[in-house]
Design an enzyme around this catalytic site. Structure first.
Site, PDB file in Angstrom:
ATOM      1  N   ASN A 103       0.875  -1.309   0.041  1.00  5.78           N
ATOM      2  CA  ASN A 103      -0.052   0.009  -0.017  1.00  5.78           C
ATOM      3  C   ASN A 103       0.805   1.204   0.023  1.00  5.78           C
ATOM      4  O   ASN A 103       1.789   1.362  -0.822  1.00  5.78           O
ATOM      5  CB  ASN A 103      -1.090   0.011   0.995  1.00  5.78           C
ATOM      6  CG  ASN A 103      -0.693   0.020   2.514  1.00  5.78           C
ATOM      7  OD1 ASN A 103      -0.626  -1.254   2.836  1.00  5.78           O
ATOM      8  ND2 ASN A 103      -1.055   0.972   3.227  1.00  5.78           N
ATOM      9  N   ASP A 104       0.664   2.144   0.948  1.00  2.39           N
ATOM     10  CA  ASP A 104       1.249   3.537   0.692  1.00  2.39           C
ATOM     11  C   ASP A 104       2.764   3.439   0.455  1.00  2.39           C
ATOM     12  O   ASP A 104       3.441   2.925   0.732  1.00  2.39           O
ATOM     13  CB  ASP A 104       1.166   4.408   2.058  1.00  2.39           C
ATOM     14  CG  ASP A 104      -0.278   4.145   2.730  1.00  2.39           C
ATOM     15  OD1 ASP A 104      -1.136   3.808   2.423  1.00  2.39           O
ATOM     16  OD2 ASP A 104      -0.200   4.458   3.804  1.00  2.39           O
ATOM     17  N   GLN A 128       4.653   0.456   2.227  1.00  2.17           N
ATOM     18  CA  GLN A 128       3.795  -0.462   3.119  1.00  2.17           C
ATOM     19  C   GLN A 128       3.893  -1.855   2.459  1.00  2.17           C
ATOM     20  O   GLN A 128       3.035  -1.812   1.347  1.00  2.17           O
ATOM     21  CB  GLN A 128       2.376   0.052   3.442  1.00  2.17           C
ATOM     22  CG  GLN A 128       2.417   1.232   4.264  1.00  2.17           C
ATOM     23  CD  GLN A 128       2.727   1.209   5.603  1.00  2.17           C
ATOM     24  OE1 GLN A 128       2.023   0.703   6.620  1.00  2.17           O
ATOM     25  NE2 GLN A 128       4.058   1.185   6.044  1.00  2.17           N
ATOM     26  N   PHE A 157       4.209   1.253  10.369  1.00  2.68           N
ATOM     27  CA  PHE A 157       3.303   1.929   9.203  1.00  2.68           C
ATOM     28  C   PHE A 157       4.170   3.101   8.688  1.00  2.68           C
ATOM     29  O   PHE A 157       5.103   3.304   8.828  1.00  2.68           O
ATOM     30  CB  PHE A 157       2.134   2.506  10.221  1.00  2.68           C
ATOM     31  CG  PHE A 157       1.010   1.699  10.577  1.00  2.68           C
ATOM     32  CD1 PHE A 157       0.967   0.198  10.424  1.00  2.68           C
ATOM     33  CD2 PHE A 157      -0.279   2.309  10.769  1.00  2.68           C
ATOM     34  CE1 PHE A 157      -0.097  -0.645  10.587  1.00  2.68           C
ATOM     35  CE2 PHE A 157      -1.389   1.235  11.026  1.00  2.68           C
ATOM     36  CZ  PHE A 157      -1.081  -0.029  10.794  1.00  2.68           C
ATOM     37  N   SER A 158       3.264   3.931   7.751  1.00  2.00           N
ATOM     38  CA  SER A 158       3.681   4.884   6.953  1.00  2.00           C
ATOM     39  C   SER A 158       4.866   5.886   7.568  1.00  2.00           C
ATOM     40  O   SER A 158       4.505   6.298   8.680  1.00  2.00           O
ATOM     41  CB  SER A 158       2.741   5.600   6.101  1.00  2.00           C
ATOM     42  OG  SER A 158       2.304   4.627   5.137  1.00  2.00           O
ATOM     43  N   ARG A 186      -0.158   9.331  13.073  1.00  2.69           N
ATOM     44  CA  ARG A 186       0.757   8.486  12.364  1.00  2.69           C
ATOM     45  C   ARG A 186       1.135   9.163  11.063  1.00  2.69           C
ATOM     46  O   ARG A 186       0.718  10.455  10.944  1.00  2.69           O
ATOM     47  CB  ARG A 186      -0.088   7.297  11.920  1.00  2.69           C
ATOM     48  CG  ARG A 186      -1.365   7.415  11.142  1.00  2.69           C
ATOM     49  CD  ARG A 186      -1.913   6.071  10.787  1.00  2.69           C
ATOM     50  NE  ARG A 186      -3.496   6.272  10.201  1.00  2.69           N
ATOM     51  CZ  ARG A 186      -4.602   6.325  11.067  1.00  2.69           C
ATOM     52  NH1 ARG A 186      -4.409   6.328  12.173  1.00  2.69           N
ATOM     53  NH2 ARG A 186      -5.534   6.497  10.462  1.00  2.69           N
ATOM     54  N   GLU A 240      -5.165  10.887   6.887  1.00  2.18           N
ATOM     55  CA  GLU A 240      -3.736  10.142   6.710  1.00  2.18           C
ATOM     56  C   GLU A 240      -2.703  10.821   5.633  1.00  2.18           C
ATOM     57  O   GLU A 240      -2.939  11.497   4.987  1.00  2.18           O
ATOM     58  CB  GLU A 240      -4.345   8.849   6.271  1.00  2.18           C
ATOM     59  CG  GLU A 240      -5.320   8.043   7.194  1.00  2.18           C
ATOM     60  CD  GLU A 240      -5.299   6.514   6.839  1.00  2.18           C
ATOM     61  OE1 GLU A 240      -5.565   5.743   7.670  1.00  2.18           O
ATOM     62  OE2 GLU A 240      -6.038   6.382   5.718  1.00  2.18           O
ATOM     63  N   TRP A 295      -8.691   1.773  -0.594  1.00  2.65           N
ATOM     64  CA  TRP A 295      -9.044   0.843   0.501  1.00  2.65           C
ATOM     65  C   TRP A 295     -10.384   0.051   0.318  1.00  2.65           C
ATOM     66  O   TRP A 295     -10.323  -1.229   0.693  1.00  2.65           O
ATOM     67  CB  TRP A 295      -8.927   1.584   1.815  1.00  2.65           C
ATOM     68  CG  TRP A 295      -7.906   1.896   2.215  1.00  2.65           C
ATOM     69  CD1 TRP A 295      -7.250   2.987   2.658  1.00  2.65           C
ATOM     70  CD2 TRP A 295      -6.791   0.896   2.903  1.00  2.65           C
ATOM     71  NE1 TRP A 295      -5.934   2.915   3.044  1.00  2.65           N
ATOM     72  CE2 TRP A 295      -5.656   1.429   3.206  1.00  2.65           C
ATOM     73  CE3 TRP A 295      -6.649  -0.630   2.776  1.00  2.65           C
ATOM     74  CZ2 TRP A 295      -4.542   0.782   3.826  1.00  2.65           C
ATOM     75  CZ3 TRP A 295      -5.644  -1.117   3.371  1.00  2.65           C
ATOM     76  CH2 TRP A 295      -4.374  -0.585   3.794  1.00  2.65           C
TER      77      TRP A 295
HETATM   78  C1  FRU Z   1      -3.135   4.777   4.583  1.00  8.65           C
HETATM   79  C2  FRU Z   1      -2.745   4.150   5.943  1.00  8.65           C
HETATM   80  C3  FRU Z   1      -1.915   4.946   6.804  1.00  8.65           C
HETATM   81  C4  FRU Z   1      -1.173   3.719   7.561  1.00  8.65           C
HETATM   82  C5  FRU Z   1      -1.011   2.646   6.794  1.00  8.65           C
HETATM   83  C6  FRU Z   1      -0.886   1.319   7.343  1.00  8.65           C
HETATM   84  O1  FRU Z   1      -3.426   4.021   3.542  1.00  8.65           O
HETATM   85  O2  FRU Z   1      -3.966   3.522   6.712  1.00  8.65           O
HETATM   86  O3  FRU Z   1      -2.592   5.904   7.734  1.00  8.65           O
HETATM   87  O4  FRU Z   1       0.072   4.095   8.127  1.00  8.65           O
HETATM   88  O5  FRU Z   1      -1.874   2.994   5.772  1.00  8.65           O
HETATM   89  O6  FRU Z   1      -0.789   0.253   6.452  1.00  8.65           O
END
Ligand code: FRU
Length: 497
Positions: free
Chosen positions: A37-38, A54, A97-98, A166, A221, A304
């Site tokens: 992901n991110d 991620q 996390f990110s 975060r 986020e 998501w």
């Molecule tokens: C955004 C998020 C971030 C978090 C990460 C977790 O897509 O929800 O806020 O750090 O993904 O994988």
């Protein structure tokens, strides 16, 4: 799989990555295997550009977050590096996390990320504690700082909660480090907090840079904050967004806020707010400043809400957008694919002044790895056509449709017939500017994606498609008469540039 150490992740990559390459896109970053992901840590380091992400290598679903790692010299060809972080400490046992990265003055690479710790509360529910951590390394191997976490609950402004705290975005300015971090404020919506540090380890709270105040979604986020063309720009990804006309769609959205950065109060005085990308698949963008000064953005090309929807036998899940150059024009954030993409253009096919009346295919205009520009204008300004359509990724059964209606000023993209075996949102309508039926499209495709740029980057819209690769026909159609100029290139990243 319960061993979430870095060694386990790297061994897993060694063993399985070599088998995973047949169906990858050519120039869009994926995790190779597993889940992505991110974008994280997108930044220059020692003359190259690094990108972390991620990552959960063991499955095509989200799991305890690791950081995957690639690097590039030109934003198009990427070299895969071993996983950089794994959730192996108490403070990040729920996931790394990110976060982001910066080159330190002594040449070391500083990563700043959110450590998540999940604890079962007295009511039986899992509660998540999020704190900011750092790791230092050499571009391949990173060591977590023994003093982690470096920013915890004690450094939150009043009413802030470390359950939602975060995604630090770090940068250097003068002789200091700064970081913007999202936090759920007392009104239960997102704030962007600004912190500063002399050395990257000892941090102090500076200000609340921006507040959602329940205006743009709830929690925010993945913030990013940077100067661009005389303004300051804040990018955030709100969750639980409500639709506002065609500007914002519900759910996980992305928002660009532009204005002046008041250096006395350390607050962003926002003047303009608009969506960053109008497609179905775009989230958590992150930017860097390239050596030549360009501000370049990359994002997770996914949403998501639909991230469980994929092809069954695909060995990876999640891809990034093409990196995009940003600029501000007419008070808007413009974005276009990095100019380096043009180096990989081959087999040019060009048509000028083509009359589109009814449906039309053109010899040589097809493919699924392509960069195509289509400019249209009415034959006669007095009688503008009602609609214009481009069909791509087409065969007898499939197509993805881009439709423009000059009377209402919208472009619709419809991927209902684009290979998804799922009943999900497949259509997005995008507000555009097109005076007198004159408009320009750029379509970039890389097997599993379609990225659309309207009027030289005034709007961008990103879409995942899963159409079988054999469906490569393209056609154009109009209900009236219009004139089109079309240039199409194949993209070949195997060539040396
Ligand atoms: C955004 C998020 C971030 C978090 C990460 C977790 O897509 O929800 O806020 O750090 O993904 O994988």
């Amino acid at each position: 799989m319960s061993d979430h150490s870095l060694k386990a992740a790297r061994d897993f990559e060694q063993k399985y990555l070599p088998f995973s390459y047949a169906e990858q896109p050519k120039f869009h970053v994926t995790g190779g295997i597993g889940w992505l992901n991110d974008p994280n840590g997108f930044a220059p380091y020692k003359g190259e550009y690094h990108l972390f992400f991620q990552y959960y290598p063991y499955d095509v679903r989200w799991g305890p977050m690791h950081w995957g790692h690639v690097k590039t010299k030109d934003f198009i060809k990427w070299e895969r590096l071993p996983a950089a972080l794994a959730p192996d400490m108490e403070y990040d046992s729920g996931g790394c996390f990110s976060g982001s990265a910066v080159e330190m003055p002594d040449g070391r690479h500083l990563l700043m990320y959110t450590g998540v710790r999940n604890v079962r509360g007295e009511n039986g529910r899992i509660e998540s504690f999020q704190t900011q951590c750092v790791a230092v390394g050499d571009g391949i191997d990173y060591e977590k700082y023994e003093g982690n976490p470096v920013i915890g609950a004690d450094m939150l402004p009043e009413g802030g909660s470390c359950k939602d705290f975060r995604d630090p975005k770090i940068w250097r300015e003068g002789d200091k480090y700064f970081s913007v971090i999202v936090n759920e404020g007392p009104d239960k919506s997102g704030n962007v907090l600004l912190y500063e540090s002399q050395d990257g380890y000892q941090w102090k709270f500076v200000s609340i840079l921006a507040e959602c105040a329940n205006r743009y979604g709830k929690m925010w986020e993945c913030p990013d904050f940077f100067p661009l063309d005389g303004r300051h720009v804040l990018l955030v990804s709100p969750i639980e967004m409500s639709a506002q006309g065609l500007e914002f769609h519900p759910g996980n959205a992305t928002v660009c806020m532009m204005g002046k950065f008041d250096r006395k109060t350390n607050r962003l005085m926002r003047e303009v707010v608009h969506a960053i990308d109008y497609g179905l698949d775009f989230y958590a963008p992150q930017t860097l400043q390239a050596e030549d000064g360009r501000r370049i953005m990359i994002a997770w090309m996914q949403n998501w809400e639909t991230s469980a929807c994929r092809l069954h036998d695909l060995g990876f899940m999640g891809q990034m957008t093409v990196p995009r150059e940003l600029s501000i024009k007419n008070g808007r954030l413009y974005q276009l694919p990095v100019r380096e993409l043009e180096r990989y253009r081959v087999s040019k096919v060009e048509y000028e002044n083509i009359l589109v009346s009814g449906e039309l295919s053109l010899s040589g205009i097809n493919g699924r790895y392509l960069d195509m520009e289509v400019s249209i204008r009415p034959v006669d300004v007095g009688s503008i056509y009602k609609w214009f359509r481009i069909y791509v990724a087409k065969d007898g059964e499939h197509y993805t449709l881009i439709r423009f209606r000059p009377d209402v000023g919208t472009v619709k993209v419809d991927r209902t017939h684009s290979g998804f075996p799922h009943d999900i949102v497949n259509i997005r309508e995008i507000p555009v500017n097109a005076v007198n039926g004159v408009i320009k499209f750029r379509v970039v495709m890389d097997r599993y994606s379609l990225e659309l740029f309207v009027n030289d980057g005034e709007q961008a819209a990103s879409f995942v498609i899963y159409t079988p690769i054999e469906a490569g026909a393209i056609s154009f159609a109009s209900d009236g008469n219009l004139i089109a100029d079309i240039v199409k290139y194949e993209l070949d990243t195997e060539i040396d540039r």
